[in-house]
Design a protein around this motif. Sequence first.
Motif, short mmCIF file in Angstrom:
data_model
loop_
_atom_site.label_atom_id
_atom_site.label_comp_id
_atom_site.label_asym_id
_atom_site.label_seq_id
_atom_site.Cartn_x
_atom_site.Cartn_y
_atom_site.Cartn_z
N UNK A 55 40.95 28.50 39.15
CA UNK A 55 42.03 29.30 39.71
C UNK A 55 43.48 28.44 39.56
N UNK A 56 43.44 27.32 39.60
CA UNK A 56 44.59 26.50 39.42
C UNK A 56 45.31 26.93 37.93
N UNK A 57 44.38 27.33 36.86
CA UNK A 57 45.20 27.80 35.53
C UNK A 57 46.22 28.79 35.70
N UNK A 58 46.11 29.72 36.83
CA UNK A 58 47.31 30.68 36.80
C UNK A 58 48.43 30.41 37.89
N UNK A 100 45.06 36.74 47.12
CA UNK A 100 44.66 37.06 45.73
C UNK A 100 43.51 35.91 45.41
N UNK A 101 44.05 34.57 45.71
CA UNK A 101 43.06 33.48 45.24
C UNK A 101 42.04 33.55 46.40
N UNK A 102 42.30 33.98 47.51
CA UNK A 102 41.20 34.08 48.64
C UNK A 102 40.10 34.94 48.37
N UNK A 103 40.31 36.11 47.75
CA UNK A 103 39.57 37.37 47.15
C UNK A 103 38.72 36.43 46.00
N UNK A 104 39.16 35.86 45.21
CA UNK A 104 38.20 34.91 44.40
C UNK A 104 37.31 33.96 44.93
N UNK A 107 52.83 41.89 39.22
CA UNK A 107 52.60 40.47 38.66
C UNK A 107 52.03 40.12 37.46
N UNK A 108 52.10 38.97 37.03
CA UNK A 108 51.55 38.54 35.88
C UNK A 108 50.67 37.05 36.13
N UNK A 109 49.40 36.97 36.07
CA UNK A 109 48.52 38.11 35.82
C UNK A 109 48.55 38.84 37.18
N UNK A 143 45.14 26.00 46.79
CA UNK A 143 44.83 26.11 45.17
C UNK A 143 45.69 27.22 44.62
N UNK A 144 46.30 27.92 45.21
CA UNK A 144 47.19 28.96 44.69
C UNK A 144 48.48 28.23 43.80
N UNK A 145 48.56 27.32 44.17
CA UNK A 145 49.71 26.64 43.17
C UNK A 145 49.19 25.32 42.70
N UNK A 146 47.63 25.43 42.59
CA UNK A 146 47.07 24.20 41.99
C UNK A 146 47.30 22.92 42.61
N UNK A 147 47.39 22.90 44.00
CA UNK A 147 47.27 21.52 44.84
C UNK A 147 45.86 21.33 45.24
N UNK A 148 45.54 20.08 44.95
CA UNK A 148 44.15 19.81 45.62
C UNK A 148 44.21 18.58 46.58
N UNK A 149 43.43 19.05 47.58
CA UNK A 149 43.38 18.28 48.94
C UNK A 149 42.25 17.69 48.98
#
Length: 200
Positions: A182-185, A50-54, A17-19, A143-149
């Motif tokens: 996190x949303x930046x990726x 991956x986001x959950x790890x962060x 994947x990238x990143x 947030x993996x897709x930059x959605x904010x709730x």
Amino acid sequence: MTSTPSDPLPRALEAAGEPPLRPLPPVVAELLRSLGAPARLAAHLRAVHDVAVELVEWVGGRYPDLAVDRDAVLFGAATHDVGKTVHPEELSGPGSAHEAAGRDLLLEHGFAPGLARFAATHASWDGPGVGVEDLLVSTADKVWKDKRVPDLEDRLVRALAAAAGREPWEEYLALDDVLTRLGEDAAHRLAFQASFPVDR
């Protein structure tokens, strides 16, 4: 289920994947292989995991006294949509039938109820008995897709502020910073997911 050279599932589970995306826990990857999961689902689960790890690393650093079951959060993020193997139509369309189906599937495969619950709770963070682990899985799934709730984030902020003994506004600013980062990726994660087919 054995794979063929044209089978995209192994690539979804193993491609960098990238990143670069972290691999799923081996027990989850093996479960997805045994179920013949759609590659799109595996790619999605990797992105959320991956986001959950962060998120759990950030929580561990900022809230060292908060008891968070890191492994449970990561398992929950890695399996939250596993019910879509039963309801594949929900991979490309709306629906919530995968939630209970995912929990039941995990239970049938011998996973503990405390781990299987995330498949059912990831979309119902305002329910009774929802803890910080559930909130972290739900947040990663947005947030993996930059959605904010806002409602979800407010609930997480309250839990973090109570644990830290700090004002909610302080924790909101800190959480906002990490979720923005996190949303930046998100575009890269979305592209990775979209590169895999929905069907098996």
